[in-house]
Write a protein that holds these residues in place. Structure first.
Motif, PDB file in Angstrom:
ATOM      1  N   UNK A   6       0.813  -1.217   0.000  1.00  0.00           N
ATOM      2  CA  UNK A   6       0.000   0.000   0.000  1.00  0.00           C
ATOM      3  C   UNK A   6       0.845   1.265   0.000  1.00  0.00           C
ATOM      4  N   UNK A   7       2.175   1.119  -0.031  1.00  0.00           N
ATOM      5  CA  UNK A   7       3.086   2.269  -0.011  1.00  0.00           C
ATOM      6  C   UNK A   7       4.017   2.178  -1.216  1.00  0.00           C
ATOM      7  N   UNK A   8       4.186   3.269  -1.967  1.00  0.00           N
ATOM      8  CA  UNK A   8       5.060   3.235  -3.153  1.00  0.00           C
ATOM      9  C   UNK A   8       6.473   2.761  -2.819  1.00  0.00           C
ATOM     10  N   UNK A   9       7.022   1.939  -3.698  1.00  0.00           N
ATOM     11  CA  UNK A   9       8.352   1.386  -3.458  1.00  0.00           C
ATOM     12  C   UNK A   9       9.418   2.477  -3.354  1.00  0.00           C
ATOM     13  N   UNK A  10       9.281   3.549  -4.114  1.00  0.00           N
ATOM     14  CA  UNK A  10      10.297   4.593  -4.051  1.00  0.00           C
ATOM     15  C   UNK A  10      10.305   5.278  -2.696  1.00  0.00           C
ATOM     16  N   UNK A  11       9.130   5.474  -2.101  1.00  0.00           N
ATOM     17  CA  UNK A  11       9.093   6.075  -0.764  1.00  0.00           C
ATOM     18  C   UNK A  11       9.768   5.140   0.242  1.00  0.00           C
ATOM     19  N   UNK A  12       9.483   3.847   0.125  1.00  0.00           N
ATOM     20  CA  UNK A  12      10.139   2.877   1.003  1.00  0.00           C
ATOM     21  C   UNK A  12      11.657   2.942   0.834  1.00  0.00           C
ATOM     22  N   UNK A  13      12.073   2.978  -0.418  1.00  0.00           N
ATOM     23  CA  UNK A  13      13.502   2.986  -0.714  1.00  0.00           C
ATOM     24  C   UNK A  13      14.188   4.214  -0.116  1.00  0.00           C
ATOM     25  N   UNK A  14      13.531   5.372  -0.233  1.00  0.00           N
ATOM     26  CA  UNK A  14      14.095   6.602   0.317  1.00  0.00           C
ATOM     27  C   UNK A  14      14.258   6.510   1.829  1.00  0.00           C
ATOM     28  N   UNK A  15      13.271   5.923   2.499  1.00  0.00           N
ATOM     29  CA  UNK A  15      13.332   5.790   3.958  1.00  0.00           C
ATOM     30  C   UNK A  15      14.463   4.852   4.363  1.00  0.00           C
ATOM     31  N   UNK A  16      14.584   3.714   3.669  1.00  0.00           N
ATOM     32  CA  UNK A  16      15.640   2.757   3.985  1.00  0.00           C
ATOM     33  C   UNK A  16      17.018   3.367   3.749  1.00  0.00           C
ATOM     34  N   UNK A  17      17.176   4.073   2.645  1.00  0.00           N
ATOM     35  CA  UNK A  17      18.457   4.736   2.371  1.00  0.00           C
ATOM     36  C   UNK A  17      18.809   5.712   3.484  1.00  0.00           C
ATOM     37  N   UNK A  18      17.852   6.550   3.846  1.00  0.00           N
ATOM     38  CA  UNK A  18      18.127   7.574   4.859  1.00  0.00           C
ATOM     39  C   UNK A  18      18.422   6.932   6.208  1.00  0.00           C
ATOM     40  N   UNK A  19      17.727   5.853   6.515  1.00  0.00           N
ATOM     41  CA  UNK A  19      17.984   5.156   7.771  1.00  0.00           C
ATOM     42  C   UNK A  19      19.436   4.688   7.834  1.00  0.00           C
ATOM     43  N   UNK A  20      19.903   4.056   6.785  1.00  0.00           N
ATOM     44  CA  UNK A  20      21.283   3.567   6.777  1.00  0.00           C
ATOM     45  C   UNK A  20      22.259   4.734   6.812  1.00  0.00           C
ATOM     46  N   UNK A  21      21.942   5.817   6.109  1.00  0.00           N
ATOM     47  CA  UNK A  21      22.792   7.008   6.139  1.00  0.00           C
ATOM     48  C   UNK A  21      22.925   7.566   7.548  1.00  0.00           C
ATOM     49  N   UNK A  22      21.884   7.390   8.363  1.00  0.00           N
ATOM     50  CA  UNK A  22      21.892   7.900   9.734  1.00  0.00           C
ATOM     51  C   UNK A  22      22.522   6.923  10.721  1.00  0.00           C
ATOM     52  N   UNK A  23      23.012   5.802  10.227  1.00  0.00           N
ATOM     53  CA  UNK A  23      23.664   4.833  11.091  1.00  0.00           C
ATOM     54  C   UNK A  23      22.755   3.739  11.595  1.00  0.00           C
ATOM     55  N   UNK A  24      21.525   3.662  11.077  1.00  0.00           N
ATOM     56  CA  UNK A  24      20.610   2.596  11.455  1.00  0.00           C
ATOM     57  C   UNK A  24      20.977   1.355  10.654  1.00  0.00           C
ATOM     58  N   UNK A  25      21.502   0.378  11.353  1.00  0.00           N
ATOM     59  CA  UNK A  25      21.952  -0.858  10.709  1.00  0.00           C
ATOM     60  C   UNK A  25      20.987  -2.014  10.941  1.00  0.00           C
ATOM     61  N   UNK A  26      20.017  -1.825  11.833  1.00  0.00           N
ATOM     62  CA  UNK A  26      19.111  -2.895  12.255  1.00  0.00           C
ATOM     63  C   UNK A  26      17.749  -2.677  11.615  1.00  0.00           C
ATOM     64  N   UNK A  27      17.315  -3.640  10.809  1.00  0.00           N
ATOM     65  CA  UNK A  27      16.029  -3.577  10.112  1.00  0.00           C
ATOM     66  C   UNK A  27      15.156  -4.712  10.633  1.00  0.00           C
ATOM     67  N   UNK A  28      14.011  -4.340  11.196  1.00  0.00           N
ATOM     68  CA  UNK A  28      13.166  -5.284  11.925  1.00  0.00           C
ATOM     69  C   UNK A  28      11.915  -5.631  11.130  1.00  0.00           C
ATOM     70  N   UNK A  29      11.750  -6.917  10.816  1.00  0.00           N
ATOM     71  CA  UNK A  29      10.600  -7.401  10.054  1.00  0.00           C
ATOM     72  C   UNK A  29       9.928  -8.546  10.787  1.00  0.00           C
TER      73      UNK A  29
END
Length: 341
Positions: A39-62
């Motif tokens: 229900x969320x555009x893939x590009x928006x998801x991609x932007x969030x994931x990129x920015x998270x890693x740029x900020x030092x977030x290495x842990x992705x919880x699914x």
């Protein structure tokens, strides 16, 4: 264009040991419970994931059933991983879970060896991985012996499909027993993922003490109380909010007394130069036994705002006393039945 992460990313984020282990997690992690389904555009998801890693977030919880629909968050994350993150696999901690409803029939949920091990195989296929870093029993299953569920976690660890194992929403008593069973098989309990916020303080009763005793860390989810601890509800229930849609927040919680508490906490945040959300996140990290908080994010801007909570983690005793007068149990723990089972 190939994704190139920021070179300074590890200078921006504090990392904390998960219990007595050698593994460090970022103080803030990215959760894919919401905002990463179809229900969320893939590009928006991609932007969030990129920015998270740029900020030092290495842990992705699914989890296996994050979406909507079930499984879509893992499928979408798998696309982002293949396109952008594969070169950085050894810099990432990827976690998933099994236990809640996932597929039809008698084996599609619960804590049986059948469900737990099949679910991990499916999750790895969806994400295009050969292993996850943390694999959780997502909930207590009273219809399955705890020994069987822990044995399944041990099997996933020994197979190499999970580097570490964890549990979620277990009571202190069941947590201690789970840790004992795992330890007896030579597999330590790494972390317990528990709901925790100013309005949901159950882990303070004895769970944090239990985790310290068994050497496990604590990862807090829903630290913003399903959105209550943001500026969204200061003036009531806005259209399009979780409460208005009847999703994971009961609109009946937003009575005048609750709104007064939220406004009072917002005043404390303003006095500290923070947003209410930033105050709530900083407060949830005040105890060193908290390893990490799982943040949801619907936009890059929201993620950036919340990570700025790390700029001000100190509290005076007067501030903590004032917060304690407003931060009380409020009936928002959707997972309480599981933890007490």
């Amino acid at each position: 264009m190939a994704y190139v992460p920021e070179q300074s990313r590890y200078q921006k984020m504090p990392y904390r040991h998960a219990g007595h282990s050698g593994l460090k997690l970022p103080a803030m992690s990215l959760g894919l419970w919401h905002n990463f389904g179809d229900d969320v555009p893939l590009q928006r998801q991609r932007d969030i994931i990129h920015r998270a890693f740029d900020l030092g977030i290495t842990h992705f919880d699914l989890a296996n059933n994050y979406g909507p629909p079930f499984g879509s968050a893992e499928l979408n994350f798998g696309q982002h991983f293949a396109r952008d993150l594969r070169p950085f696999r050894d810099e990432l901690v990827i976690a998933t879970k099994a236990g809640y409803d996932m597929w039809s029939g008698p084996y599609g949920s619960g804590g049986s060896r059948k469900h737990v091990m099949a679910s991990l195989d499916q999750s790895l296929m969806r994400m295009g991985l050969d292993h996850v870093d943390i694999f959780y029993s997502h909930r207590v299953d009273v219809d399955t012996p705890l020994e069987e569920t822990m044995d399944a976690l041990v099997a996933t660890h020994r197979s190499g499909k999970a580097r570490y194992v964890g549990i979620s929403s277990y009571s202190p008593e069941r947590t201690r027993e789970a840790a004992r069973l795992l330890s007896g098989a030579g597999v330590p309990l790494l972390v317990h993922q528990a709901s925790y916020s100013m309005f949901n303080r159950w882990i303070e009763d004895s769970l944090l003490d239990t985790l310290a005793d068994v050497g496990a860390g604590c990862v807090g989810f829903s630290p913003l109380g399903q959105g209550l601890l943001t500026d969204r509800y200061l003036a009531g229930i806005p259209e399009g909010s979780r409460a208005a849609q009847g999703k994971s927040l009961n609109p009946g919680l937003l009575h005048e007394e609750m709104l007064d508490r939220i406004r009072g906490l917002n005043d404390i945040a303003a006095g500290r130069g923070q947003t209410l959300a930033q105050l709530a996140l900083a407060w949830a990290l005040r105890d060193d036994r908290m390893t990490s908080l799982v943040l949801g994010a619907s936009s890059v801007e929201q993620l950036e705002q919340n990570v700025r909570a790390l700029d001000r983690l100190d509290f005076t005793s007067d501030e903590l006393d004032a917060i304690d007068g407003l931060a009380v149990e409020s009936g928002i723990n959707l997972w309480k039945r599981s933890s007490e089972a």
